[in-house]
Scaffold this motif. Structure first.
Motif: not given
Lengths: 203, 203
Positions: A2-3, A6-12
């Motif tokens: 999808v990306d 990851g989700r973690q990096q995006r949230k950061k």
DNA sequence: TGCTTTACTGCAGTGAATGAAGTAGTGCAT
DNA sequence: ATGCACTACTTCATTCACTGCAGTAAAGCA
């Protein structure tokens, strides 16, 4: 997939953005000094400690967007046409950096905020000067590496120092005088041209 | 009449000296960061509060002797020979200031200490850069005032910025390389000469 | 001798920055 | 899927630069 990240990096990145956003808003509203790091963190809905996970100091939030700019300047020198003279390469470098400085962050309003704060907030001015000096050192090193046989370390520092010193001083003077953005940029270009005369003569 | 200045003034200068002395000694022994203002005050046998009556910030104790230097530079411009060109006046100004920088504080060891701290203590570097920038602004203003008809505000800033930028960058580079005091001064003079080429052309 | 000024003190408080220990969400291996 | 390592974040405590304020004592001055 999808990306790319990851989700973690995006949230950061999201909390980082929230911090910058909150800082810009609060600095604009109440001024730099009257805004505490705790305020910024609160507005971004994170703990105060988290602020310092993203930015080493309070001032650094103002430099959130300048990391890549310096690299681009260094790249100009590193990826130069081998036939070009130091004077030509330097002229292009300074031109790229002046242009970049105004193109980069129209969205965030960071550049405008920085300009205002540099003029009337000593702490910010000191930190930005230091940052600029570090950048200048990297450019000088790159220039020395690129023309190792023709330009020694100290000469490279002197030349780049003259260029950056002229541009910085002209920019602050124009800003302090109340010139509009276009006027400031023009002053920077003119200062660069003046300082380049020191180089043109024999490089 | 015993003295030109009263007992009160003399005592004040004594505690000021004691503070500078204690600061230099402690910074040298343990380093800048590992020395607190409270330590300095204690060593000078005054209260911590008193330190800030003499120096606005911890860094300013390192600039205890530089106040007059700037004035002398400005004086060179103010008291110029009306027949002399801007280039000549500027060359003399920068020469006076470079010479002064070494003559002033050989005794105290302040210059050497400053040199070391500027290189490896970010907080000190930031503050000294800011101080230098302020000085530069005053010189630029003096230059503009002296040749009001020939040199506008921004051009003066650019020229002086180029000069000071070149000298500062060369000095730090030479220092960082480990050059002896004489070598550093030579680097500064050479940098000034390079930057002066930007001025010589048409002033 | 009194009156003002001033260098200095002590204290209480703000705010930036760092360190340590812990929680929770995320990614990844088996 | 389950367990494990990683990481972003939190919470708490602490250090330290710096300020405001209310004082004392000496110095200068009438």
């Amino acid at each position: 997939m999808v990306d790319a990240v990851g989700r973690q990096q995006r949230k950061k990145q999201l909390t980082r953005l929230a911090l910058v956003d909150a800082a810009v808003r609060l600095f604009t509203e109440r001024g730099y000094e009257r805004t505490t790091v705790a305020d910024i963190a609160e507005a971004a809905d994170v703990s105060a400690r988290t602020f310092f996970l993203h930015f080493p100091t309070k001032e650094d939030v103002l430099l959130a967007d300048t990391a890549g700019r310096l690299d681009r300047g260094v790249d100009v020198i590193a990826g130069r046409d081998p036939a070009s003279t130091p004077a030509e390469v330097l002229a292009e470098t300074i031109d790229v950096m002046i242009t970049d400085a105004w193109a980069g962050d129209l969205h965030t309003g960071l550049a405008a905020l920085r300009a205002r704060l540099v003029i009337d907030t000593p702490a910010v001015q000191a930190h930005l000067l230091q940052n600029g000096f570090a950048a200048q050192t990297r450019i000088a090193t790159a220039l020395h590496e690129a023309y190792r046989d023709r330009i020694d370390e100290v000469t490279a520092a002197a030349i780049v120092g003259a260029l950056m010193g002229a541009v910085a001083a002209a920019a602050v003077t124009a800003l302090r005088r109340g010139d509009p953005p276009d006027g400031v940029r023009a002053a920077m270009r003119r200062a660069a041209a003046i300082a380049m005369r020191a180089v043109d003569n024999d490089l």
